[in-house]
Design a protein around this motif. Sequence first.
Motif, PDB file in Angstrom:
ATOM      1  N   GLU A  39      -0.758  -1.145  -7.578  1.00 38.01           N
ATOM      2  CA  GLU A  39      -2.026  -1.176  -7.991  1.00 38.01           C
ATOM      3  C   GLU A  39      -3.620  -1.889  -7.673  1.00 38.01           C
ATOM      4  O   GLU A  39      -2.789  -3.225  -7.506  1.00 38.01           O
ATOM      5  N   GLY A  40      -3.939  -1.349  -7.696  1.00 35.16           N
ATOM      6  CA  GLY A  40      -5.777  -2.124  -7.496  1.00 35.16           C
ATOM      7  C   GLY A  40      -5.655  -2.697  -6.101  1.00 35.16           C
ATOM      8  O   GLY A  40      -6.714  -2.688  -5.279  1.00 35.16           O
ATOM      9  N   ARG A  41      -4.659  -1.227  -4.795  1.00 32.06           N
ATOM     10  CA  ARG A  41      -5.296  -1.255  -3.578  1.00 32.06           C
ATOM     11  C   ARG A  41      -6.124   0.145  -2.907  1.00 32.06           C
ATOM     12  O   ARG A  41      -6.086   0.722  -4.396  1.00 32.06           O
ATOM     13  N   ILE A  73      -2.001   6.009  -7.549  1.00 36.51           N
ATOM     14  CA  ILE A  73      -1.525   5.843  -6.980  1.00 36.51           C
ATOM     15  C   ILE A  73      -0.476   7.701  -6.720  1.00 36.51           C
ATOM     16  O   ILE A  73      -0.075   8.156  -8.153  1.00 36.51           O
ATOM     17  N   ALA A  87      -2.978   5.506 -12.308  1.00 38.88           N
ATOM     18  CA  ALA A  87      -3.457   4.853 -11.899  1.00 38.88           C
ATOM     19  C   ALA A  87      -3.768   4.528 -10.408  1.00 38.88           C
ATOM     20  O   ALA A  87      -4.240   3.123  -9.278  1.00 38.88           O
ATOM     21  N   LEU A 124       1.368   7.432 -12.876  1.00 38.66           N
ATOM     22  CA  LEU A 124       1.251   6.969 -11.601  1.00 38.66           C
ATOM     23  C   LEU A 124      -0.247   7.675 -11.336  1.00 38.66           C
ATOM     24  O   LEU A 124      -0.792   6.904 -11.220  1.00 38.66           O
ATOM     25  N   VAL A 162       5.735  -1.390  -7.943  1.00 42.78           N
ATOM     26  CA  VAL A 162       4.395  -0.258  -8.144  1.00 42.78           C
ATOM     27  C   VAL A 162       3.523  -1.422  -8.669  1.00 42.78           C
ATOM     28  O   VAL A 162       1.711  -1.444  -8.460  1.00 42.78           O
ATOM     29  N   PRO A 163       4.161  -2.605  -9.711  1.00 42.67           N
ATOM     30  CA  PRO A 163       2.615  -3.889  -9.440  1.00 42.67           C
ATOM     31  C   PRO A 163       2.366  -4.532  -8.105  1.00 42.67           C
ATOM     32  O   PRO A 163       1.257  -4.926  -8.389  1.00 42.67           O
ATOM     33  N   ASP A 167       0.804  -1.193  -0.008  1.00 43.84           N
ATOM     34  CA  ASP A 167       0.106  -0.115  -0.037  1.00 43.84           C
ATOM     35  C   ASP A 167       0.762   1.287   0.426  1.00 43.84           C
ATOM     36  O   ASP A 167       0.242   1.905  -0.794  1.00 43.84           O
TER      37      ASP A 167
END
Length: 269
Positions: A134-136, A182, A180, A177, A130-131, A89
Amino acid sequence: MTGRATGRIVVVTGGARGIGRAIVDRFAAEGATVVIGDLTDPGELFLQSDVAAGLAVAGHREWVPLDVTDEISILAFSESVAAAHGGVDVLVNNAGIMDTRALADETVAGWDLTMAVNLRGPFLMAKHLVPLMEGRADPAIVNIGSIEGLGANTFHSSYAASKAGVHGLTRALAVELGPAGIRCNAVAPGWIDTELNRGYVDKHPNREQAVADLASLHPVGRIGDPTDVAATVSWLANPDAGFVTGQVVTVDGGRMTRLPIPASLADDA
Ligand code: NDP
């Protein structure tokens, strides 16, 4: 404060001591699971000082070996965190070194090492973590820059250049980012009492005078403590700062803000 980072997975590079250690303790006190990426295992030191300080750690801290100058080490670190926690996170790029050399004495090896730790490290950590972000929910990167990314001390060509680079990288990552979800910000600490700069004070024949002189440079009347930086990092990583990205937040007790004035005119200012 306690509990506001519960469930968050936080990675802190260089978290074994100094500012990084305070950042680790802050997130752990807020309930996070904190992964310390450092060359050195801080285990015993942590236990000893926790007992001494009576620190209440609501979250969890663990160490995974990491050398931010080595991409293989970063990949192994990222795989280990992914396997243990499934995602990240918050990434705090804190590990840093300071190279103090006159331009004539600076070497390619010295310059490259400073850049490898202070600037290439944050770039590679972002690239490979970063991968996992993603989606957090509200993932965030916080880079530790410096007031030396804004001004410079003598004999600090590689250090000041690396920290100005960290500030630039921060802005570039925020822009790239953001879509995305971030966020990426930097903290620019001023003079913080850690081993990184304690040597300057310790070698002075009158240490007390040196500390007093340093404090007098700051409108708040003191030098900084690692917890001052940790509090700002915590805020930037928290959803409270959800509309803040691409910023460099100076934490220096006002030192950069006070305009210099000759001593002969100081009473009239
Ligand atoms: P310290 O020297 O006290 O701590 C630095 C930490 O980074 C140590 O735990 C060190 O590990 C670790 N580290 C060094 N190299 C690597 C590496 N290659 N891979 C992983 N970890 C590494 O420094 P501070 O706490 O003072 O500084 C933290 C950050 O704050 C740095 O980026 C620094 O530039 C910045 N800063 C500090 C200021 C200050 O006044 N103290 C002011 C402005 C910015 P080990 O002990 O094993 O070497």
